[in-house]
Design a protein around this motif. Structure first.
Motif, PDB file in Angstrom:
ATOM      1  N   ILE A 184      -3.054  -8.405  -0.105  1.00  0.00           N
ATOM      2  CA  ILE A 184      -3.336  -7.553   1.214  1.00  0.00           C
ATOM      3  C   ILE A 184      -4.472  -6.752   1.002  1.00  0.00           C
ATOM      4  CG2 ILE A 184      -2.463  -6.371   3.010  1.00  0.00           C
ATOM      5  CD1 ILE A 184       0.543  -7.713   2.361  1.00  0.00           C
ATOM      6  N   SER A 185      -5.587  -6.857   1.577  1.00  0.00           N
ATOM      7  CA  SER A 185      -6.687  -6.122   1.233  1.00  0.00           C
ATOM      8  C   SER A 185      -6.948  -4.903   2.187  1.00  0.00           C
ATOM      9  CB  SER A 185      -8.222  -6.878   1.039  1.00  0.00           C
ATOM     10  OG  SER A 185      -8.098  -7.695   2.010  1.00  0.00           O
ATOM     11  N   ASN A 186      -6.169  -4.733   3.390  1.00  0.00           N
ATOM     12  CA  ASN A 186      -6.303  -3.543   4.030  1.00  0.00           C
ATOM     13  C   ASN A 186      -4.808  -2.850   4.336  1.00  0.00           C
ATOM     14  OD1 ASN A 186      -4.522  -5.274   5.557  1.00  0.00           O
ATOM     15  ND2 ASN A 186      -6.029  -5.838   6.947  1.00  0.00           N
ATOM     16  N   TYR A 187      -4.801  -1.731   4.917  1.00  0.00           N
ATOM     17  CA  TYR A 187      -3.573  -0.733   4.948  1.00  0.00           C
ATOM     18  C   TYR A 187      -3.427  -0.291   6.424  1.00  0.00           C
ATOM     19  CZ  TYR A 187      -0.167   2.556   4.051  1.00  0.00           C
ATOM     20  OH  TYR A 187       1.051   3.161   3.961  1.00  0.00           O
ATOM     21  N   LYS A 188      -2.501  -1.038   7.001  1.00  0.00           N
ATOM     22  CA  LYS A 188      -1.981  -0.660   8.344  1.00  0.00           C
ATOM     23  C   LYS A 188      -0.461  -0.123   8.119  1.00  0.00           C
ATOM     24  CE  LYS A 188      -5.217  -4.038  10.311  1.00  0.00           C
ATOM     25  NZ  LYS A 188      -5.076  -5.206  11.234  1.00  0.00           N
ATOM     26  N   LEU A 189      -0.298   1.142   8.508  1.00  0.00           N
ATOM     27  CA  LEU A 189       1.028   1.700   8.323  1.00  0.00           C
ATOM     28  C   LEU A 189       2.121   1.217   9.297  1.00  0.00           C
ATOM     29  CD1 LEU A 189       2.435   4.094   6.770  1.00  0.00           C
ATOM     30  CD2 LEU A 189       1.917   5.430   8.592  1.00  0.00           C
ATOM     31  N   ILE A 190       1.415   0.927  10.275  1.00  0.00           N
ATOM     32  CA  ILE A 190       2.726   0.380  11.391  1.00  0.00           C
ATOM     33  C   ILE A 190       2.670  -1.067  11.502  1.00  0.00           C
ATOM     34  CG2 ILE A 190       3.751   0.519  13.617  1.00  0.00           C
ATOM     35  CD1 ILE A 190       3.823   3.270  12.208  1.00  0.00           C
ATOM     36  N   SER A 191       1.377  -1.643  12.074  1.00  0.00           N
ATOM     37  CA  SER A 191       1.397  -3.169  12.217  1.00  0.00           C
ATOM     38  C   SER A 191       1.349  -3.874  10.968  1.00  0.00           C
ATOM     39  CB  SER A 191      -0.044  -3.268  12.911  1.00  0.00           C
ATOM     40  OG  SER A 191      -1.115  -2.792  12.185  1.00  0.00           O
ATOM     41  N   GLY A 192       0.996  -3.269   9.838  1.00  0.00           N
ATOM     42  CA  GLY A 192       1.112  -4.017   8.618  1.00  0.00           C
ATOM     43  C   GLY A 192       2.441  -4.171   8.200  1.00  0.00           C
ATOM     44  N   THR A 193       3.597  -3.700   8.771  1.00  0.00           N
ATOM     45  CA  THR A 193       4.969  -3.890   8.491  1.00  0.00           C
ATOM     46  C   THR A 193       5.398  -5.301   9.013  1.00  0.00           C
ATOM     47  OG1 THR A 193       5.447  -1.462   8.788  1.00  0.00           O
ATOM     48  CG2 THR A 193       7.397  -3.079   8.629  1.00  0.00           C
ATOM     49  N   ILE A 194       4.826  -6.008   9.636  1.00  0.00           N
ATOM     50  CA  ILE A 194       5.067  -7.171  10.271  1.00  0.00           C
ATOM     51  C   ILE A 194       4.090  -8.346   9.572  1.00  0.00           C
ATOM     52  CG2 ILE A 194       5.249  -8.732  12.483  1.00  0.00           C
ATOM     53  CD1 ILE A 194       5.500  -6.260  13.911  1.00  0.00           C
ATOM     54  N   PRO A 195       4.486  -9.466   9.060  1.00  0.00           N
ATOM     55  CA  PRO A 195       3.647 -10.217   8.040  1.00  0.00           C
ATOM     56  C   PRO A 195       2.996 -11.129   9.469  1.00  0.00           C
ATOM     57  CG  PRO A 195       6.018 -10.911   7.967  1.00  0.00           C
ATOM     58  CD  PRO A 195       5.975  -9.616   8.761  1.00  0.00           C
ATOM     59  N   PHE A 209       3.732 -12.698   0.027  1.00  0.00           N
ATOM     60  CA  PHE A 209       4.851 -12.415   0.134  1.00  0.00           C
ATOM     61  C   PHE A 209       5.340 -10.860  -0.846  1.00  0.00           C
ATOM     62  CE2 PHE A 209       9.224 -12.479  -1.398  1.00  0.00           C
ATOM     63  CZ  PHE A 209       9.878 -12.293  -0.272  1.00  0.00           C
ATOM     64  N   TRP A 210       4.820 -11.345  -1.927  1.00  0.00           N
ATOM     65  CA  TRP A 210       5.255 -10.237  -2.921  1.00  0.00           C
ATOM     66  C   TRP A 210       4.845  -8.638  -2.706  1.00  0.00           C
ATOM     67  CZ3 TRP A 210       9.862 -10.550  -4.882  1.00  0.00           C
ATOM     68  CH2 TRP A 210      10.358 -11.969  -5.266  1.00  0.00           C
ATOM     69  N   GLU A 211       3.399  -8.894  -2.192  1.00  0.00           N
ATOM     70  CA  GLU A 211       2.875  -7.681  -2.050  1.00  0.00           C
ATOM     71  C   GLU A 211       3.167  -7.102  -0.672  1.00  0.00           C
ATOM     72  OE1 GLU A 211       0.146  -4.301  -1.837  1.00  0.00           O
ATOM     73  OE2 GLU A 211       1.100  -5.377  -3.531  1.00  0.00           O
ATOM     74  N   TRP A 212       3.569  -7.966   0.170  1.00  0.00           N
ATOM     75  CA  TRP A 212       3.957  -7.446   1.326  1.00  0.00           C
ATOM     76  C   TRP A 212       5.600  -6.747   1.366  1.00  0.00           C
ATOM     77  CZ3 TRP A 212       8.432  -9.305   3.986  1.00  0.00           C
ATOM     78  CH2 TRP A 212       8.708  -8.853   5.236  1.00  0.00           C
ATOM     79  N   LEU A 213       6.359  -7.396   0.662  1.00  0.00           N
ATOM     80  CA  LEU A 213       7.700  -6.879   0.495  1.00  0.00           C
ATOM     81  C   LEU A 213       7.427  -5.687  -0.383  1.00  0.00           C
ATOM     82  CD1 LEU A 213      10.862  -7.492   0.792  1.00  0.00           C
ATOM     83  CD2 LEU A 213      10.546  -8.773  -1.902  1.00  0.00           C
ATOM     84  N   HIS A 214       6.700  -5.588  -1.202  1.00  0.00           N
ATOM     85  CA  HIS A 214       6.546  -4.300  -1.902  1.00  0.00           C
ATOM     86  C   HIS A 214       6.167  -3.140  -1.061  1.00  0.00           C
ATOM     87  CE1 HIS A 214       5.947  -1.715  -5.445  1.00  0.00           C
ATOM     88  NE2 HIS A 214       4.732  -1.626  -5.190  1.00  0.00           N
ATOM     89  N   ARG A 215       5.204  -3.299  -0.222  1.00  0.00           N
ATOM     90  CA  ARG A 215       4.854  -2.411   0.638  1.00  0.00           C
ATOM     91  C   ARG A 215       5.821  -2.107   1.828  1.00  0.00           C
ATOM     92  NH1 ARG A 215      -1.736  -3.152   2.145  1.00  0.00           N
ATOM     93  NH2 ARG A 215      -2.196  -3.593   0.254  1.00  0.00           N
ATOM     94  N   VAL A 216       6.608  -3.043   2.608  1.00  0.00           N
ATOM     95  CA  VAL A 216       7.618  -2.839   3.389  1.00  0.00           C
ATOM     96  C   VAL A 216       8.590  -1.950   2.667  1.00  0.00           C
ATOM     97  CG1 VAL A 216       9.489  -3.807   4.659  1.00  0.00           C
ATOM     98  CG2 VAL A 216       7.128  -4.803   4.936  1.00  0.00           C
ATOM     99  N   ILE A 217       9.236  -2.222   1.494  1.00  0.00           N
ATOM    100  CA  ILE A 217      10.192  -1.510   0.876  1.00  0.00           C
ATOM    101  C   ILE A 217       9.659   0.165   0.547  1.00  0.00           C
ATOM    102  CG2 ILE A 217      11.451  -1.018  -1.294  1.00  0.00           C
ATOM    103  CD1 ILE A 217      11.443  -4.129  -1.857  1.00  0.00           C
ATOM    104  N   GLY A 218       8.436   0.117   0.172  1.00  0.00           N
ATOM    105  CA  GLY A 218       7.714   1.603   0.305  1.00  0.00           C
ATOM    106  C   GLY A 218       7.976   2.346   1.412  1.00  0.00           C
ATOM    107  N   ARG A 219       7.611   1.747   2.713  1.00  0.00           N
ATOM    108  CA  ARG A 219       7.777   2.554   4.046  1.00  0.00           C
ATOM    109  C   ARG A 219       9.258   2.670   4.170  1.00  0.00           C
ATOM    110  NH1 ARG A 219       3.703  -1.587   4.773  1.00  0.00           N
ATOM    111  NH2 ARG A 219       1.565  -0.888   5.658  1.00  0.00           N
ATOM    112  N   PHE A 220      10.157   1.548   4.060  1.00  0.00           N
ATOM    113  CA  PHE A 220      11.634   2.004   4.162  1.00  0.00           C
ATOM    114  C   PHE A 220      12.106   3.194   3.061  1.00  0.00           C
ATOM    115  CE2 PHE A 220      16.057   0.960   3.319  1.00  0.00           C
ATOM    116  CZ  PHE A 220      16.637   0.843   4.786  1.00  0.00           C
ATOM    117  N   ILE A 221      11.697   3.195   1.924  1.00  0.00           N
ATOM    118  CA  ILE A 221      11.987   4.343   1.332  1.00  0.00           C
ATOM    119  C   ILE A 221      11.588   5.637   1.824  1.00  0.00           C
ATOM    120  CG2 ILE A 221      11.676   5.533  -0.851  1.00  0.00           C
ATOM    121  CD1 ILE A 221      11.456   2.843  -2.351  1.00  0.00           C
ATOM    122  N   GLY A 222      10.475   5.676   2.414  1.00  0.00           N
ATOM    123  CA  GLY A 222       9.939   6.944   3.191  1.00  0.00           C
ATOM    124  C   GLY A 222      10.936   7.437   4.345  1.00  0.00           C
ATOM    125  N   LEU A 223      11.497   6.462   4.968  1.00  0.00           N
ATOM    126  CA  LEU A 223      12.213   6.424   6.196  1.00  0.00           C
ATOM    127  C   LEU A 223      13.600   7.167   5.635  1.00  0.00           C
ATOM    128  CD1 LEU A 223      11.418   3.549   8.521  1.00  0.00           C
ATOM    129  CD2 LEU A 223      10.461   6.093   8.755  1.00  0.00           C
TER     130      LEU A 223
END
Length: 338
Positions: A38-49, A86-100
């Motif tokens: 995943i070569s871009n970073y979208k804080l909100i929309s990037g949560t949805i694959p 899948f793995w990079e997406w999951l890694h980023r989603v967990i990171g956002r979830f931890i923040g919340l």
């Protein structure tokens, strides 16, 4: 209203668990070479694959614009791309979830005045560590999107080590609340544990160097390196000047990681031996015993990881072992500090 009650402790321990899961998924992401999918970073929309074929193709086309596809994975099919995505997406989603999970309960406890001043200060430090960790993650990914299709091992080490430190500090804050009463401490013994923790953190950094440089795929022998040598000649001839071998050379970094493993063993055995002369509490005794047990398991995991040329499951298990070893060291240090 009683401040720093059980709910706050559960909140902090939940944070510890989530950071642990994050590190495990991060290890899988690294070992499956998924981190640059995943070569871009979208804080909100990037949560949805991607949700349909068109969106998947768009994501794949974006991946094709970067060096990893062009130089390494140009034979990839869309399904291959989905596997690493899948793995990079999951890694980023967990990171956002931890923040919340850290931020929302913190606000709730703050509004309800259920945190002491000391815990508020510590919680703010935790939030800053978490934000910094997220920044380091993206900073690491950026290093693999330019010319070389691999992330900087320095940035990988910073990202991983910050995750370990964030976990250890979260655990420490929780322990402060679980064990609120002060006690007399043996300063010399506490300082020995502190020094041991510093050596362990250095070993974790070098573990990240080994992962970042793929240095676990060479010298797959133990206790000696290739050709039955304690220090193979490649340790000091890969890079110039000499010192670079030990921070940027594959053989040199693996050699340092091997030596630091023995040093960690010696320090923990020294802790165990010196503790026999002390009058220990139940928790102090349990901490040292658990530390010794995890050390043995982690050492064996390290040996088999190198002998078997880093299969994904074993590489992840070795990283988990480091996590548990740091946990045991943090707990033991806390019990001999406060």
């Amino acid at each position: 209203m009683k401040k720093d009650h059980k709910k706050v402790i559960y909140w902090l321990l939940t944070g510890c668990l989530l950071i642990f899961i994050m590190v495990v998924v991060g290890g899988i992401t690294r070992l499956t070479h998924s981190g640059l999918s995943i070569s871009n970073y979208k804080l909100i929309s990037g949560t949805i694959p991607p949700m349909n074929d068109v969106e998947w193709q768009e994501a794949f086309n974006l991946y094709k614009q970067y060096p990893e596809y062009q130089k390494l994975n140009n034979q990839f099919t869309l399904q291959d791309f989905k596997d690493i995505y899948f793995w990079e997406w999951l890694h980023r989603v967990i990171g956002r979830f931890i923040g919340l999970v850290f931020f929302i309960p913190f606000l709730y406890f703050l509004i309800k005045k259920q945190l002491s001043k000391a815990t508020i200060k510590k919680s703010i430090i935790l939030l800053c560590l978490g934000a910094f960790q997220g920044f380091l993650g993206w900073y690491m990914v950026k290093s693999g999107l330019v010319d070389n299709p691999d992330v900087s091992h320095y940035r990988l080490a910073a990202h991983l080590t910050t995750a370990f430190i964030t976990f250890a500090y979260t655990f420490w804050v929780a322990l402060d609340l679980i064990f609120p009463h002060k006690k007399d401490i043996n300063i010399a013994f506490r300082n020995l544990i502190r020094l041991s923790l510093a050596v362990l953190l250095l070993q974790i950094i070098y573990g990240a160097f080994v992962a970042g440089l793929d240095a676990g795929f060479i010298h797959n022998h133990w206790p000696m390196m290739s050709e039955g040598k304690f220090m193979h000649q490649t340790v000091y001839i890969e890079q110039s000047p000499l010192y670079k071998n030990f921070i940027e050379g594959k053989s040199g970094v693996q050699f340092v990681h091997r030596i630091l493993a023995y040093i960690v063993v010696l320090f923990i055995l020294l802790i165990w031996k010196k503790s026999k002369k002390l009058n220990l509490t139940i928790y102090q005794s349990k901490g040292i015993n658990i530390l010794l047990i995890i050390l043995c398991i982690q050492f064996l995991l390290g040996v088999f990881t190198i002998l078997l040329q880093v299969p994904v499951w074993l590489g992840v298990a070795h990283q988990i072992g480091a996590f548990f070893l740091l946990s045991a060291m943090t707990f033991t240090m806390h019990r001999f500090s406060k």
